[in-house]
Design a protein around this motif. Structure first.
Motif, PDB file in Angstrom:
ATOM      1  N   VAL A 200       4.185 -16.698  18.542  1.00 40.27           N
ATOM      2  CA  VAL A 200       5.329 -15.871  18.767  1.00 40.27           C
ATOM      3  C   VAL A 200       6.560 -15.300  17.865  1.00 40.27           C
ATOM      4  O   VAL A 200       7.481 -14.219  18.341  1.00 40.27           O
ATOM      5  N   GLY A 201       5.870 -14.202  16.540  1.00 39.48           N
ATOM      6  CA  GLY A 201       6.645 -14.159  16.147  1.00 39.48           C
ATOM      7  C   GLY A 201       5.829 -12.451  16.125  1.00 39.48           C
ATOM      8  O   GLY A 201       5.662 -11.084  15.274  1.00 39.48           O
ATOM      9  N   GLY A 202       4.414 -12.236  17.167  1.00 37.73           N
ATOM     10  CA  GLY A 202       3.809 -11.546  17.239  1.00 37.73           C
ATOM     11  C   GLY A 202       3.941  -9.530  17.645  1.00 37.73           C
ATOM     12  O   GLY A 202       5.547  -9.684  18.009  1.00 37.73           O
ATOM     13  N   CYS A 203       3.097  -8.683  18.039  1.00 38.97           N
ATOM     14  CA  CYS A 203       2.989  -7.251  18.687  1.00 38.97           C
ATOM     15  C   CYS A 203       3.894  -7.685  20.106  1.00 38.97           C
ATOM     16  O   CYS A 203       5.092  -6.669  19.912  1.00 38.97           O
ATOM     17  N   HIS A 204       4.043  -8.451  20.746  1.00 42.20           N
ATOM     18  CA  HIS A 204       4.547  -8.647  21.942  1.00 42.20           C
ATOM     19  C   HIS A 204       5.962  -8.548  21.805  1.00 42.20           C
ATOM     20  O   HIS A 204       6.128  -8.082  22.912  1.00 42.20           O
ATOM     21  N   ASN A 205       6.545  -8.465  20.883  1.00 40.73           N
ATOM     22  CA  ASN A 205       7.993  -8.818  20.548  1.00 40.73           C
ATOM     23  C   ASN A 205       8.728  -7.139  20.371  1.00 40.73           C
ATOM     24  O   ASN A 205       9.830  -7.374  20.473  1.00 40.73           O
ATOM     25  N   CYS A 206       7.736  -6.642  20.270  1.00 36.99           N
ATOM     26  CA  CYS A 206       7.710  -4.944  20.040  1.00 36.99           C
ATOM     27  C   CYS A 206       8.647  -4.041  21.252  1.00 36.99           C
ATOM     28  O   CYS A 206       8.613  -4.283  22.070  1.00 36.99           O
ATOM     29  N   HIS A 207       9.685  -3.238  21.054  1.00 38.39           N
ATOM     30  CA  HIS A 207      11.107  -3.227  22.263  1.00 38.39           C
ATOM     31  C   HIS A 207      10.572  -1.580  22.331  1.00 38.39           C
ATOM     32  O   HIS A 207      10.926  -0.664  23.180  1.00 38.39           O
ATOM     33  N   THR A 208       9.235  -1.562  21.189  1.00 41.13           N
ATOM     34  CA  THR A 208       9.208   0.743  21.761  1.00 41.13           C
ATOM     35  C   THR A 208      10.364   1.362  21.210  1.00 41.13           C
ATOM     36  O   THR A 208      10.328   2.274  21.718  1.00 41.13           O
ATOM     37  N   GLN A 209      11.205   1.183  20.184  1.00 38.74           N
ATOM     38  CA  GLN A 209      12.329   2.037  20.140  1.00 38.74           C
ATOM     39  C   GLN A 209      11.613   2.791  18.704  1.00 38.74           C
ATOM     40  O   GLN A 209      12.624   3.972  19.171  1.00 38.74           O
ATOM     41  N   GLY A 210      10.584   2.012  18.369  1.00 38.92           N
ATOM     42  CA  GLY A 210       9.904   3.501  17.488  1.00 38.92           C
ATOM     43  C   GLY A 210      10.908   3.807  16.069  1.00 38.92           C
ATOM     44  O   GLY A 210      10.446   4.972  15.942  1.00 38.92           O
ATOM     45  N   SER A 211      11.793   3.520  15.340  1.00 38.86           N
ATOM     46  CA  SER A 211      12.020   3.669  14.794  1.00 38.86           C
ATOM     47  C   SER A 211      11.523   4.019  12.879  1.00 38.86           C
ATOM     48  O   SER A 211      11.266   4.332  12.179  1.00 38.86           O
ATOM     49  N   CYS A 212       9.996   2.915  13.522  1.00 35.55           N
ATOM     50  CA  CYS A 212       9.069   3.385  12.211  1.00 35.55           C
ATOM     51  C   CYS A 212       8.500   3.941  12.316  1.00 35.55           C
ATOM     52  O   CYS A 212       8.260   4.417  10.840  1.00 35.55           O
ATOM     53  N   THR A 213       8.095   4.694  13.126  1.00 32.73           N
ATOM     54  CA  THR A 213       7.172   5.599  13.574  1.00 32.73           C
ATOM     55  C   THR A 213       8.445   7.549  12.770  1.00 32.73           C
ATOM     56  O   THR A 213       8.298   8.044  11.659  1.00 32.73           O
ATOM     57  N   MET A 214       9.683   6.821  13.225  1.00 37.82           N
ATOM     58  CA  MET A 214      10.458   8.370  13.011  1.00 37.82           C
ATOM     59  C   MET A 214      10.932   8.081  11.468  1.00 37.82           C
ATOM     60  O   MET A 214      11.360   9.186  11.109  1.00 37.82           O
ATOM     61  N   TYR A 215      10.775   6.693  10.720  1.00 34.85           N
ATOM     62  CA  TYR A 215      11.259   6.246   9.289  1.00 34.85           C
ATOM     63  C   TYR A 215      10.268   6.717   8.880  1.00 34.85           C
ATOM     64  O   TYR A 215      11.178   7.094   7.238  1.00 34.85           O
ATOM     65  N   CYS A 216       9.076   6.081   9.205  1.00 33.06           N
ATOM     66  CA  CYS A 216       8.149   5.938   7.483  1.00 33.06           C
ATOM     67  C   CYS A 216       8.333   7.716   7.206  1.00 33.06           C
ATOM     68  O   CYS A 216       7.748   8.339   7.325  1.00 33.06           O
ATOM     69  N   PRO A 217       8.300   7.013   5.780  1.00 27.52           N
ATOM     70  CA  PRO A 217       8.181   8.377   5.004  1.00 27.52           C
ATOM     71  C   PRO A 217       6.926   9.250   5.208  1.00 27.52           C
ATOM     72  O   PRO A 217       6.427  10.544   4.634  1.00 27.52           O
ATOM     73  N   ASN A 218       5.485   8.715   5.519  1.00 22.19           N
ATOM     74  CA  ASN A 218       4.300   8.822   4.878  1.00 22.19           C
ATOM     75  C   ASN A 218       3.917   9.653   6.052  1.00 22.19           C
ATOM     76  O   ASN A 218       2.591   9.541   6.594  1.00 22.19           O
ATOM     77  N   GLU A 219       5.138   9.447   7.154  1.00 24.15           N
ATOM     78  CA  GLU A 219       4.706  10.414   9.323  1.00 24.15           C
ATOM     79  C   GLU A 219       3.047   9.091   9.248  1.00 24.15           C
ATOM     80  O   GLU A 219       2.508  10.089   9.966  1.00 24.15           O
ATOM     81  N   LEU A 220       3.568   8.440   8.958  1.00 23.94           N
ATOM     82  CA  LEU A 220       2.443   7.189   9.623  1.00 23.94           C
ATOM     83  C   LEU A 220       3.255   7.189  10.730  1.00 23.94           C
ATOM     84  O   LEU A 220       4.029   6.880  10.983  1.00 23.94           O
ATOM     85  N   ASP A 221       2.474   6.103  12.097  1.00 24.25           N
ATOM     86  CA  ASP A 221       2.483   6.043  13.056  1.00 24.25           C
ATOM     87  C   ASP A 221       2.242   4.465  13.590  1.00 24.25           C
ATOM     88  O   ASP A 221       1.382   3.733  14.305  1.00 24.25           O
ATOM     89  N   PRO A 222       3.436   3.685  12.989  1.00 23.06           N
ATOM     90  CA  PRO A 222       3.367   2.410  13.514  1.00 23.06           C
ATOM     91  C   PRO A 222       3.946   2.005  14.806  1.00 23.06           C
ATOM     92  O   PRO A 222       2.901   0.964  15.327  1.00 23.06           O
ATOM     93  N   LEU A 223       4.359   3.160  15.378  1.00 22.96           N
ATOM     94  CA  LEU A 223       4.404   2.359  16.861  1.00 22.96           C
ATOM     95  C   LEU A 223       3.545   2.809  17.504  1.00 22.96           C
ATOM     96  O   LEU A 223       3.440   1.711  18.575  1.00 22.96           O
TER      97      LEU A 223
END
Lengths: 242, 110
Positions: A200-223
């Motif tokens: 229920v809390g898994g990856c399928h809840n992601c709305h692909t908004q991309g804040s993770c990739t935008m803010y990651c200070p190491n420029e990783l790409d969780p999205l």
């Protein structure tokens, strides 16, 4: 007048969840990070200010805070970059986490979700076997290598609106870790990883908004890592049914 | 509040809806531009197994897709969970299906 020109107006969160901002005047420097500003306040204005840091060089992931509404690693964030031209700085504890005191957020929910996402290696060999050789250009290794520089700073977790609205959601960092393990040729139970991120809390809840990739200070790409998990779980959905 | 099962149900229902939506739009434009009256349209749809299956499938897919979407929005907006969320999901699925089925039957039953 001259003093005012060389002073930063800094609002800092004080107290717990129901605290409030306290404003400090901090001497401005040409070369100054947000962590320098916070440290100046603690050393020269109010020694009771609580905050967290360790390495000061962007490796340990402990100094992340909200700066003017955005999650930042404060030791590597220049004041000029964070203010984006504004003359005021507002510093708060990381979003989406409980506040312990002042700028120290309780990281427990963040790390609990790493465990929940099944970030555990399932070995293919015992310690008596020779180490399996993995060449750097294998596709799985290339994919895994993209995310190994994660420093667990929780910037992506604080920036994620899905985490804000859905407290069960595992969040970008934990899911990216799961994707890294999934691509590890030395992992013996990839299905267990997929099962862990399909609840229920898994990856399928992601709305692909991309804040993770935008803010990651190491420029990783969780999205993209989460997109990878969605893709593989969807493909496996039919395989397992058949 | 989406597990793999619900995620797949929503994606698969979306895949079913894509050609049906395009077909529906094309038929609407054709019917309007051709100047068909309501009576002429009903004369073609009533008793037609094709249109019953076309819009029947559409309604089933919409009920599944819409209910799951609503579930996510309500959970993330109001924090609803557990039994209440389950009731909302199945309830909205049922309401959408009944409303759609009523319209499909009215248009396609001879």
């Amino acid at each position: 007048m001259e003093a005012a020109e060389n002073t930063l107006e800094v609002s800092v969160w004080r107290g717990g969840e129901d605290g409030e901002y306290q404003t400090f005047q901090v001497p401005a420097q040409e070369n100054q990070t947000i962590l320098d500003v916070v440290s100046w306040i603690q050393q020269y204005a109010d020694p009771t200010l609580t905050y967290r840091f360790a390495c000061r060089v962007g490796m340990c992931g402990s100094c992340a805070m909200m700066v003017n509404g955005k999650p930042r690693w404060t030791c590597r964030t220049h004041v000029k970059k964070a203010t984006e031209g504004a003359d005021k700085i507002e510093i708060a504890p990381l979003r989406n986490l409980p506040v312990i005191k002042d700028l120290a957020a309780d990281m427990d929910p963040f790390f609990d979700k790493w465990v929940k996402a099944g970030a555990v290696h399932h070995p293919t060999r015992t310690r008596d076997d020779a180490i399996e050789t993995i060449t750097p250009d294998e596709p799985g290794r290339v994919e895994a290598a993209k995310a190994i520089e994660c420093i667990n700073c929780s910037v992506c977790y604080a920036g994620c609106d899905t985490v804000a609205n859905n407290p069960d959601y595992l969040g970008p960092a934990a899911l990216q870790r799961a994707w890294t393990l999934y691509n590890d040729a030395k992992d013996a139970d990839r299905q267990a990883i997929l099962d862990n991120v399909s609840g229920v809390g898994g990856c399928h809840n992601c709305h692909t908004q991309g804040s993770c990739t935008m803010y990651c200070p190491n420029e990783l790409d969780p999205l993209s890592a989460i997109a990878g998990l969605k893709r593989v779980t969807a493909q496996n959905f039919f395989k397992r049914k058949g | 509040m989406l597990d793999l099962r619900l995620y797949m149900a929503q994606r698969l229902s979306a895949m079913v809806m894509i050609p049906l939506t395009l077909g529906h739009l094309a038929v609407m434009i054709y019917a309007m531009r051709g100047g068909l009256t309501g009576g002429e349209i009903l004369a073609r749809t009533q008793g037609s197994l094709f249109w019953f299956l076309f819009y029947g499938t559409f309604v089933a897919a919409v009920s599944v897709h819409g209910a799951i979407g609503l579930r996510v929005i309500v959970h993330e907006t109001f924090g609803t969970r557990g039994r209440a969320l389950m009731l909302l999901t199945w309830g909205s699925c049922l309401v959408l299906f009944l409303m759609g089925a009523r319209a499909v039957l009215a248009v396609t039953l001879a």
